[in-house]
Write a protein that holds these residues in place. Structure first.
Motif, PDB file in Angstrom:
ATOM      1  N   VAL A 109       5.655   1.202  17.428  1.00  0.00           N
ATOM      2  CA  VAL A 109       5.011   2.440  16.987  1.00  0.00           C
ATOM      3  C   VAL A 109       3.796   2.099  16.138  1.00  0.00           C
ATOM      4  CG1 VAL A 109       5.321   4.619  15.740  1.00  0.00           C
ATOM      5  CG2 VAL A 109       7.267   3.605  16.928  1.00  0.00           C
ATOM      6  N   LEU A 110       2.669   2.746  16.441  1.00  0.00           N
ATOM      7  CA  LEU A 110       1.450   2.593  15.660  1.00  0.00           C
ATOM      8  C   LEU A 110       1.271   3.862  14.825  1.00  0.00           C
ATOM      9  CD1 LEU A 110      -1.169   1.039  14.966  1.00  0.00           C
ATOM     10  CD2 LEU A 110      -2.241   2.219  16.924  1.00  0.00           C
ATOM     11  N   VAL A 111       1.179   3.687  13.511  1.00  0.00           N
ATOM     12  CA  VAL A 111       1.028   4.795  12.572  1.00  0.00           C
ATOM     13  C   VAL A 111      -0.329   4.671  11.891  1.00  0.00           C
ATOM     14  CG1 VAL A 111       2.039   5.934  10.549  1.00  0.00           C
ATOM     15  CG2 VAL A 111       3.535   4.791  12.198  1.00  0.00           C
ATOM     16  N   SER A 112      -0.951   5.791  11.636  1.00  0.00           N
ATOM     17  CA  SER A 112      -2.267   5.803  10.993  1.00  0.00           C
ATOM     18  C   SER A 112      -2.254   5.042   9.674  1.00  0.00           C
ATOM     19  CB  SER A 112      -2.717   7.246  10.739  1.00  0.00           C
ATOM     20  OG  SER A 112      -1.832   7.885   9.842  1.00  0.00           O
ATOM     21  N   LYS A 113      -3.420   4.568   9.250  1.00  0.00           N
ATOM     22  CA  LYS A 113      -3.488   3.740   8.050  1.00  0.00           C
ATOM     23  C   LYS A 113      -3.158   4.505   6.780  1.00  0.00           C
ATOM     24  CE  LYS A 113      -8.515   3.854   7.487  1.00  0.00           C
ATOM     25  NZ  LYS A 113      -9.695   3.002   7.386  1.00  0.00           N
ATOM     26  N   ASN A 114      -3.150   5.845   6.825  1.00  0.00           N
ATOM     27  CA  ASN A 114      -2.716   6.618   5.664  1.00  0.00           C
ATOM     28  C   ASN A 114      -1.215   6.933   5.720  1.00  0.00           C
ATOM     29  OD1 ASN A 114      -2.557   8.689   7.555  1.00  0.00           O
ATOM     30  ND2 ASN A 114      -4.123   9.957   6.593  1.00  0.00           N
ATOM     31  N   GLY A 115      -0.558   6.510   6.817  1.00  0.00           N
ATOM     32  CA  GLY A 115       0.887   6.681   6.953  1.00  0.00           C
ATOM     33  C   GLY A 115       1.345   8.080   7.297  1.00  0.00           C
ATOM     34  N   PRO A 121       0.860  -1.179   0.000  1.00  0.00           N
ATOM     35  CA  PRO A 121       0.000   0.000   0.000  1.00  0.00           C
ATOM     36  C   PRO A 121       0.902   1.238   0.000  1.00  0.00           C
ATOM     37  CG  PRO A 121      -0.494  -1.438   1.867  1.00  0.00           C
ATOM     38  CD  PRO A 121       0.697  -2.003   1.171  1.00  0.00           C
ATOM     39  N   LEU A 122       0.524   2.278  -0.696  1.00  0.00           N
ATOM     40  CA  LEU A 122       1.349   3.477  -0.770  1.00  0.00           C
ATOM     41  C   LEU A 122       1.654   4.062   0.604  1.00  0.00           C
ATOM     42  CD1 LEU A 122      -0.245   5.245  -3.864  1.00  0.00           C
ATOM     43  CD2 LEU A 122       1.912   3.984  -3.749  1.00  0.00           C
ATOM     44  N   ALA A 123       0.758   3.859   1.546  1.00  0.00           N
ATOM     45  CA  ALA A 123       0.945   4.416   2.886  1.00  0.00           C
ATOM     46  C   ALA A 123       2.002   3.674   3.693  1.00  0.00           C
ATOM     47  CB  ALA A 123      -0.379   4.409   3.641  1.00  0.00           C
ATOM     48  N   GLN A 124       2.288   2.410   3.367  1.00  0.00           N
ATOM     49  CA  GLN A 124       3.193   1.616   4.203  1.00  0.00           C
ATOM     50  C   GLN A 124       4.624   2.161   4.243  1.00  0.00           C
ATOM     51  OE1 GLN A 124       2.807  -2.637   3.871  1.00  0.00           O
ATOM     52  NE2 GLN A 124       4.818  -2.982   4.778  1.00  0.00           N
ATOM     53  N   PRO A 125       5.257   2.510   3.119  1.00  0.00           N
ATOM     54  CA  PRO A 125       6.596   3.092   3.222  1.00  0.00           C
ATOM     55  C   PRO A 125       6.606   4.400   4.004  1.00  0.00           C
ATOM     56  CG  PRO A 125       6.194   2.345   0.985  1.00  0.00           C
ATOM     57  CD  PRO A 125       4.893   2.243   1.729  1.00  0.00           C
ATOM     58  N   LYS A 126       5.570   5.209   3.838  1.00  0.00           N
ATOM     59  CA  LYS A 126       5.476   6.453   4.613  1.00  0.00           C
ATOM     60  C   LYS A 126       5.379   6.139   6.102  1.00  0.00           C
ATOM     61  CE  LYS A 126       2.198   9.157   3.204  1.00  0.00           C
ATOM     62  NZ  LYS A 126       1.076   9.868   2.579  1.00  0.00           N
ATOM     63  N   ALA A 127       4.561   5.149   6.438  1.00  0.00           N
ATOM     64  CA  ALA A 127       4.375   4.770   7.838  1.00  0.00           C
ATOM     65  C   ALA A 127       5.673   4.256   8.447  1.00  0.00           C
ATOM     66  CB  ALA A 127       3.274   3.709   7.948  1.00  0.00           C
ATOM     67  N   ALA A 128       6.399   3.433   7.706  1.00  0.00           N
ATOM     68  CA  ALA A 128       7.666   2.889   8.214  1.00  0.00           C
ATOM     69  C   ALA A 128       8.671   4.004   8.456  1.00  0.00           C
ATOM     70  CB  ALA A 128       8.227   1.862   7.236  1.00  0.00           C
ATOM     71  N   ASN A 129       8.776   4.933   7.524  1.00  0.00           N
ATOM     72  CA  ASN A 129       9.707   6.049   7.697  1.00  0.00           C
ATOM     73  C   ASN A 129       9.325   6.894   8.899  1.00  0.00           C
ATOM     74  OD1 ASN A 129      11.290   5.370   5.489  1.00  0.00           O
ATOM     75  ND2 ASN A 129      10.159   6.666   4.086  1.00  0.00           N
ATOM     76  N   LEU A 130       8.040   7.150   9.068  1.00  0.00           N
ATOM     77  CA  LEU A 130       7.574   7.943  10.196  1.00  0.00           C
ATOM     78  C   LEU A 130       7.866   7.237  11.520  1.00  0.00           C
ATOM     79  CD1 LEU A 130       6.150  10.649  10.598  1.00  0.00           C
ATOM     80  CD2 LEU A 130       3.982   9.426  10.575  1.00  0.00           C
ATOM     81  N   ALA A 131       7.630   5.931  11.577  1.00  0.00           N
ATOM     82  CA  ALA A 131       7.896   5.154  12.795  1.00  0.00           C
ATOM     83  C   ALA A 131       9.391   5.168  13.130  1.00  0.00           C
ATOM     84  CB  ALA A 131       7.404   3.722  12.625  1.00  0.00           C
ATOM     85  N   ARG A 132      10.227   4.957  12.122  1.00  0.00           N
ATOM     86  CA  ARG A 132      11.676   4.961  12.350  1.00  0.00           C
ATOM     87  C   ARG A 132      12.148   6.334  12.841  1.00  0.00           C
ATOM     88  NH1 ARG A 132      13.460   4.764   7.483  1.00  0.00           N
ATOM     89  NH2 ARG A 132      14.173   6.902   7.505  1.00  0.00           N
ATOM     90  N   MET A 133      11.651   7.383  12.210  1.00  0.00           N
ATOM     91  CA  MET A 133      12.062   8.734  12.614  1.00  0.00           C
ATOM     92  C   MET A 133      11.601   9.058  14.039  1.00  0.00           C
ATOM     93  SD  MET A 133      11.885  11.006   9.116  1.00  0.00           S
ATOM     94  CE  MET A 133      10.156  10.693   8.771  1.00  0.00           C
ATOM     95  N   ARG A 134      10.428   8.546  14.430  1.00  0.00           N
ATOM     96  CA  ARG A 134       9.973   8.776  15.806  1.00  0.00           C
ATOM     97  C   ARG A 134      10.906   8.081  16.788  1.00  0.00           C
ATOM     98  NH1 ARG A 134       5.370  10.563  18.595  1.00  0.00           N
ATOM     99  NH2 ARG A 134       5.355  11.960  16.793  1.00  0.00           N
ATOM    100  N   ALA A 135      11.297   6.850  16.486  1.00  0.00           N
ATOM    101  CA  ALA A 135      12.225   6.129  17.364  1.00  0.00           C
ATOM    102  C   ALA A 135      13.569   6.861  17.443  1.00  0.00           C
ATOM    103  CB  ALA A 135      12.428   4.701  16.860  1.00  0.00           C
ATOM    104  N   GLU A 136      14.045   7.351  16.309  1.00  0.00           N
ATOM    105  CA  GLU A 136      15.311   8.106  16.310  1.00  0.00           C
ATOM    106  C   GLU A 136      15.203   9.335  17.206  1.00  0.00           C
ATOM    107  OE1 GLU A 136      16.574   6.778  11.777  1.00  0.00           O
ATOM    108  OE2 GLU A 136      15.655   8.746  12.104  1.00  0.00           O
ATOM    109  N   SER A 137      14.103  10.039  17.100  1.00  0.00           N
ATOM    110  CA  SER A 137      13.883  11.234  17.902  1.00  0.00           C
ATOM    111  C   SER A 137      13.797  10.905  19.397  1.00  0.00           C
ATOM    112  CB  SER A 137      12.604  11.927  17.437  1.00  0.00           C
ATOM    113  OG  SER A 137      12.302  13.027  18.243  1.00  0.00           O
TER     114      SER A 137
END
Length: 119
Positions: A100-106, A28-44
């Motif tokens: 990390v839980l990210v929204s379904k739209n990522g 799904p187009l949202a999945q790569p966005k969600a993964a990047n957002l989750a990783r960046m949150r962990a980094e932060s």
């Protein structure tokens, strides 16, 4: 003759490319966005890139190896991390685990159910 050769090469390239496109599973187009957002949150949360690196699975397209669930609630990722270079140690020695839980739209972090020492 050149025109025929050009058409034949173009046809061969386009047909050859079709198999590769069909073989790759679509995300799904949202999945790569969600993964990047989750990783960046962990980094932060864990001190930035100078102090922390997420597991390699979070750098894969879509973080598929770290994806625990995909539902109407969103994408739930669970992954380990530690100081830069932790995966190169023998054996690898991560020090933290993050979920990390990210929204379904990522586009939004909905929750960070856990970020701490590996249980």
């Amino acid at each position: 003759m050149n025109r025929l050769l050009t058409v034949a090469c173009g046809l061969a390239i386009s047909v050859g490319g079709m198999g590769a496109a069909e073989a790759a599973p679509s995300l799904p187009l949202a999945q790569p966005k969600a993964a990047n957002l989750a990783r960046m949150r962990a980094e932060s949360l864990n001190g930035g890139l100078a102090s922390y690196r997420a597991a390699a699975c979070m750098y894969e397209t879509g973080g598929s190896s770290c994806l625990i669930s995909k539902s109407d609630q969103g994408f739930l990722f669970s992954f380990r991390g530690g100081s830069p270079g932790w995966e190169l140690q023998s054996p690898p020695s991560p020090t933290l685990e993050t979920r990390v839980l990210v929204s379904k739209n990522g586009e939004r972090i909905l929750a960070v159910p856990y970020n701490g020492p590996i249980p």
